[in-house]
Design a protein around this motif. Structure first.
Motif, short mmCIF file in Angstrom:
data_model
loop_
_atom_site.label_atom_id
_atom_site.label_comp_id
_atom_site.label_asym_id
_atom_site.label_seq_id
_atom_site.Cartn_x
_atom_site.Cartn_y
_atom_site.Cartn_z
N ARG A 693 0.84 -1.18 0.09
CA ARG A 693 0.09 0.08 0.07
C ARG A 693 0.94 1.26 0.02
NH1 ARG A 693 -2.63 -1.08 4.26
NH2 ARG A 693 -4.09 -2.41 3.30
N GLU A 694 1.90 1.29 0.79
CA GLU A 694 2.68 2.42 0.81
C GLU A 694 3.62 2.48 -0.56
OE1 GLU A 694 5.36 1.99 4.01
OE2 GLU A 694 3.89 2.05 5.62
N LYS A 695 4.02 1.42 -1.17
CA LYS A 695 4.83 1.59 -2.36
C LYS A 695 3.83 2.07 -3.62
CE LYS A 695 8.14 -1.58 -1.23
NZ LYS A 695 9.18 -2.61 -1.49
N VAL A 696 2.76 1.36 -3.65
CA VAL A 696 1.66 1.73 -4.84
C VAL A 696 1.20 3.17 -4.68
CG1 VAL A 696 -0.43 1.24 -5.92
CG2 VAL A 696 1.12 -0.71 -5.17
N PHE A 697 1.00 3.62 -3.29
CA PHE A 697 0.53 5.04 -3.03
C PHE A 697 -0.64 5.25 -4.00
CE2 PHE A 697 1.32 9.53 -2.77
CZ PHE A 697 1.36 9.83 -1.66
N ASN A 698 -0.87 6.35 -4.88
CA ASN A 698 -1.84 6.57 -5.58
C ASN A 698 -1.73 6.12 -7.00
OD1 ASN A 698 0.33 8.22 -6.32
ND2 ASN A 698 -0.58 10.22 -6.55
N ARG A 699 -1.14 5.19 -7.17
CA ARG A 699 -0.95 4.54 -8.62
C ARG A 699 -1.97 3.42 -8.90
NH1 ARG A 699 5.35 3.67 -9.16
NH2 ARG A 699 5.09 2.92 -7.20
N ARG A 700 -2.92 3.35 -8.03
CA ARG A 700 -4.13 2.34 -8.34
C ARG A 700 -4.49 2.14 -9.60
NH1 ARG A 700 -9.77 1.76 -5.01
NH2 ARG A 700 -10.46 -0.17 -6.30
N THR A 701 -4.76 3.09 -10.18
CA THR A 701 -5.37 3.04 -11.74
C THR A 701 -4.42 2.45 -12.61
OG1 THR A 701 -6.54 5.18 -11.25
CG2 THR A 701 -6.13 4.38 -13.59
N THR A 702 -3.03 2.78 -12.47
CA THR A 702 -2.09 2.07 -13.20
C THR A 702 -1.89 0.77 -13.09
OG1 THR A 702 -0.93 4.57 -13.48
CG2 THR A 702 0.27 2.46 -14.09
N LEU A 703 -1.95 0.30 -11.56
CA LEU A 703 -1.70 -1.11 -11.53
C LEU A 703 -3.09 -1.77 -12.23
CD1 LEU A 703 -0.38 -3.36 -9.97
CD2 LEU A 703 -1.49 -2.71 -7.81
N GLU A 704 -4.19 -1.27 -11.77
CA GLU A 704 -5.27 -2.05 -12.27
C GLU A 704 -5.54 -2.01 -13.77
OE1 GLU A 704 -10.20 -1.56 -11.55
OE2 GLU A 704 -8.98 -0.08 -10.63
N ARG A 705 -4.87 -1.12 -14.49
CA ARG A 705 -4.98 -1.27 -15.55
C ARG A 705 -4.01 -2.34 -16.46
NH1 ARG A 705 -2.93 3.12 -16.88
NH2 ARG A 705 -0.80 2.61 -17.64
N LYS A 706 -2.75 -2.42 -15.90
CA LYS A 706 -1.78 -3.50 -16.02
C LYS A 706 -2.37 -4.87 -15.81
CE LYS A 706 2.11 -0.37 -16.08
NZ LYS A 706 2.26 -0.53 -17.39
N LEU A 707 -2.95 -4.98 -14.64
CA LEU A 707 -3.28 -6.28 -14.40
C LEU A 707 -4.52 -6.68 -15.28
CD1 LEU A 707 -3.27 -6.25 -10.54
CD2 LEU A 707 -1.49 -7.17 -12.13
N ARG A 708 -5.51 -5.77 -15.73
CA ARG A 708 -6.34 -6.05 -16.56
C ARG A 708 -5.90 -6.46 -17.93
NH1 ARG A 708 -8.87 -1.71 -15.99
NH2 ARG A 708 -10.31 -2.23 -14.56
N GLU A 709 -4.93 -6.01 -18.49
CA GLU A 709 -4.16 -6.24 -19.72
C GLU A 709 -3.70 -7.56 -19.51
OE1 GLU A 709 -1.42 -3.08 -20.44
OE2 GLU A 709 -3.01 -1.68 -21.00
N ALA A 710 -3.19 -8.00 -18.36
CA ALA A 710 -2.82 -9.49 -18.13
C ALA A 710 -3.67 -10.28 -18.39
CB ALA A 710 -1.75 -9.44 -16.67
N ASP A 711 -4.88 -10.04 -17.63
CA ASP A 711 -5.91 -10.88 -17.64
C ASP A 711 -6.81 -10.95 -19.02
OD1 ASP A 711 -8.24 -12.60 -16.90
OD2 ASP A 711 -9.07 -11.18 -15.88
N LYS A 712 -5.93 -12.00 -19.80
CA LYS A 712 -6.61 -12.14 -21.35
C LYS A 712 -7.95 -12.71 -21.25
CE LYS A 712 -2.54 -10.84 -22.98
NZ LYS A 712 -2.41 -9.36 -23.62
N ASP A 713 -8.26 -13.60 -20.49
CA ASP A 713 -9.61 -14.23 -20.51
C ASP A 713 -10.58 -13.21 -19.91
OD1 ASP A 713 -8.46 -16.26 -21.69
OD2 ASP A 713 -8.10 -17.32 -19.64
N GLY A 714 -10.23 -12.40 -19.07
CA GLY A 714 -11.30 -11.48 -18.43
C GLY A 714 -12.14 -12.18 -17.43
#
Length: 765
Positions: A693-714
């Motif tokens: 939580r301390e490292k991600v800070f306010n980059r939640r949107t970026t992290l969520e976008r990259k994990l959604r791109e990794a989820d090919k099946d959805g």
């Protein structure tokens, strides 16, 4: 009697409705009438032979209703009749003899009975919204055109039966170039011949145009313009026939030659090629279907030219092409204001010049786009070197041929020699010196403000002494402070004042960045732990202790402090115990003579020494073990809890190698052991999530976008490797132990996939 009749007596005549009498004077006869159903409507008739003068007529003394009644009324904007005519009179409700009304003659609509019959309707009600429509035309002179002398203008003449008004209008024709619409507003038109209403007119004199003046195949002049009526509609024909007017047979309207020429498009209009393809069907079948090609335009031969990479989009819905520049393909791509080379449009194969010729323009189609060929875009030769998978599938299924494979258009790689970084001169900080090496224009080095905000006020304090052969310095004690908010960390040293030592104490080293001796690297947070040796400007300090805040901080942030990481320490213990070959369980159970399941901290250290692993462990690692397994702080360590963590890996390996399940001795309290393991897992999970939580800070949107791109099946599940790769893009690195904790909390028992949505929700809430 006269007093009684005129109401001067207080006592009315009894039953006068049935009385019929003759006074003694003269031959006068008075009769009282009473109409049933209309109370209060009694009248006294005038005696026969008497003049109709005041004093010779008598009224009903019992009448009390004197209001003036009316028949026609308005309700909700519509004319209505309150009661059928003839039932009540105009004053007092007395009956009215409708036979006394005269028969009026209407000049426009013939003779009508104006009496109050049961089906009576006023003239304006009966003919409301009813009109006669005649089709007419007039000739308009065109003196300035060599192609025509006059123009036929068709119009409609409407006669409104409601109020006998006339209106004239012309139907609008598309692209006629003439003002069309209403010629004459609805009004009365006089027959004066002057086209105005200046002379007074009366209905009896027939000075206004009436429907009887209209007929087919006749001319009528209104306000100086002569109209020829050539036909009428069906309602008009039926109405005129019922009125006894014989209509002439309809005639044909003459054709306007110029209008016919314009419709055919043969006069002064250049012929254009008419597309025979069904554009609507093409749009419905291929909407949002786009072919994608990659192209390159090498313009380096020109002055200030460059090698530009483009994406060519071909829209199958309307055969249009759009060309935009690819991203991150040129050094000047970020500052290039012309991102789009060609807006979406149909692309001609040759440059079209405005020569006003009738030649056909040939456009690019989907068959003209092939990998390995050039695309002529308004004088630029764009070479198509690749396309996407959908484009290849489209050509394979529709045309039955494959697109050419990828063509390598990249320039040959060559290495650019990089100059070696000169060593630090010692003046100023190394960051300031690196700015002068990397940049021509000097500027202050950037500070990690995010780390400064997160770790502001976090200072680790260690007790230390000097490792020196000088006897006078061996008794000196110091406090070393490590400031975690700086990058890299800064160090300050303070000396503890001692009596009769001859030294003042206080600040020994000002807060600053300290470099490791013989290297260009500064000390990292992991270099500070109990038992380590830190050399600062030829002074060697041995760290002997740490305060409670520092110990808790190192255990929580164990990814920065390996000596306080329980997973690494247990792994190290397992390796050391495997080398010795002794059984740790037998050794620890022999030390527990009272069979209590616990050993003291001193006994624990002695047992580690007997196992031969104590000399390989740092003092900080021993402190971490005692602090974690002695949770109550009573100085006792649970043997089963310690061996369950340390020997768990060994038991799994033995079971896999032998193919059998090896059971250990049952703990004294199995429920307590499971509760302790669950608590330890919960604390480890909370520690890892807090760190993330301390490292991600306010980059939640970026992290969520990259994990959604990794989820090919959805389906919301990804592998642990994809999760680690997504975190590494944000400069967040996890150890194997931390990944194991995340798998145990965010993966289902049936599969090893991680629920990344729950993971993002846990670290960002």
């Amino acid at each position: 009697y006269q007093r009684r009749v005129h109401g001067k007596s207080k006592h009315p005549l009894p039953d006068m409705a049935q009385a019929e009498f003759s006074p003694s004077r003269g031959n006068r006869t008075a009769t009282f009438n009473n109409s049933r159903g209309s109370p209060g409507s009694r009248t006294l008739e005038r005696p026969a032979g008497m003049p109709f003068l005041p004093g010779f007529t008598f009224t009903d003394p019992k009448r009390t209703d004197f209001h003036k009644a009316h028949v026609f009324d308005a309700k909700n904007g519509y004319g209505t009749m309150r009661e059928p005519p003839g039932t009540r009179g105009p004053v007092g409700g007395a009956r009215v003899d409708t036979s006394q009304f005269p028969r009026l003659e209407t000049p426009s609509l013939g003779v009508r009975d104006r009496g109050f019959a049961s089906d009576f309707q006023p003239h304006f009600v009966e003919y409301h919204h009813k009109a006669l429509r005649f089709f007419a035309y007039f000739k308009e002179a065109v003196p300035e055109s060599p192609l025509e002398q006059y123009r036929i203008r068709k119009c409609h003449i409407v006669y409104h039966l409601e109020d006998h008004t006339i209106s004239i209008g012309e139907p609008k024709e598309e692209n006629s170039g003439m003002p069309q619409g209403r010629f004459l507003r609805r009004n009365h038109i006089a027959k004066t011949g002057k086209g105005n209403l200046q002379e007074p007119a009366s209905t009896a004199g027939h000075t206004f145009y009436n429907f009887t003046d209209f007929n087919i195949a006749c001319e009528m002049t209104f306000f100086g313009r002569t109209y020829r009526i050539y036909d009428c509609d069906e309602f008009t024909h039926d109405f005129m026939t019922k009125q006894g007017i014989a209509l002439n047979p309809p005639e044909a309207c003459p054709h306007d030659r110029y209008a016919d020429t314009r419709r055919q498009g043969t006069h002064l209009v250049r012929q254009r090629a008419i597309e025979t393809r069904d554009t609507l069907r093409q749009f419905l079948d291929h909407d949002r279907k786009v072919l994608k090609f990659m192209g390159v335009w090498d313009n380096r031969d020109a002055v200030y030219g460059d090698k530009n990479y483009y994406i060519v989009y071909y829209f199958l819905a309307d055969d249009t092409i759009q060309v935009v520049k690819q991203k991150d393909t040129s050094l000047s791509a970020e500052n290039d204001p012309f991102v789009s080379l060609l807006k979406r449009r149909r692309l001609p194969k040759t440059i079209v010049t405005p020569d006003f010729s009738d030649r056909q323009i040939e456009y690019y189609s989907e068959m003209d786009l092939q990998v390995g060929r050039n695309l002529h875009i308004l004088g630029r030769q764009v070479f198509l070197y690749d396309c996407d998978q959908y484009t290849r599938y489209h050509y394979r299924t529709k045309f039955g041929h494959e697109q050419a494979p990828f063509v390598d258009v990249s320039d040959p790689s060559y290495s650019v020699p990089k100059p070696a970084i000169p060593p630090h001169t010692g003046f100023g900080t190394e960051e300031d010196s690196m700015v002068s090496v990397k940049h021509l224009h000097l500027k202050a080095p950037r500070r990690d403000f995010r780390k400064f905000l997160l770790k502001d006020g976090q200072v680790l304090r260690f007790g230390a002494y000097l490792d020196t052969p000088q006897p006078e310095d061996q008794d000196r004690r110091f406090i070393i402070g490590v400031y975690m908010m700086d990058e890299p960390v800064t160090v300050a040293v303070y000396e503890i004042r001692a009596r009769n030592s001859g030294r003042f104490g206080g600040k020994f080293l000002q807060r600053q960045r300290v470099m490791k001796p013989g290297t260009n690297q500064s000390y990292a947070p992991g270099d500070f732990f109990v038992g380590s040796k830190i050399e600062i400007y030829s002074h060697r300090f041995v760290l002997t202790q740490a305060d409670e805040y520092s110990l808790n901080y190192m255990e929580n942030e164990d990814y920065e402090f390996p000596k306080a990481n329980l997973d690494l320490i247990c792994e190290k213990l397992r390796e050391l115990m495997e080398r010795t070959g002794e059984s740790p369980r037998q050794l620890f159970e022999s030390a527990d003579r009272e069979n209590s399941g616990y050993v003291t901290v001193d006994q624990f250290k002695n047992l580690l020494g007997r196992c031969g692993v104590l000399r390989h462990l740092a003092e900080q690692e021993v402190i971490t073990l005692t602090r974690i397994f002695d949770r109550n702080g009573d100085g006792r360590i649970s043997i089963e809890e310690f061996l369950g963590v340390v020997l768990a890996h060994d038991n799994e390996n033995n079971n896999n190698a032998q193919g059998t399940t090896t059971t250990t001795a049952a703990p004294a309290d199995d429920t307590q052991q499971r509760a302790a393991e669950a608590q330890r897992l919960e604390e480890a999970t909370a520690r890892v999530l807090r760190t993330l939580r301390e490292k991600v800070f306010n980059r939640r949107t970026t992290l969520e976008r990259k994990l959604r791109e990794a989820d090919k099946d959805g389906d919301g599940h990804i592998t642990p490797d994809l999760l680690r790769a997504g975190l590494e893009t944000l400069a967040v690195y996890l150890t194997d132990g931390e990944m194991q904790i995340l798998r145990s909390n965010f993966s289902s028992p049936q599969s090893s996939l991680i629920r990344w949505r729950d993971f993002v929700r846990a670290i960002c809430t």
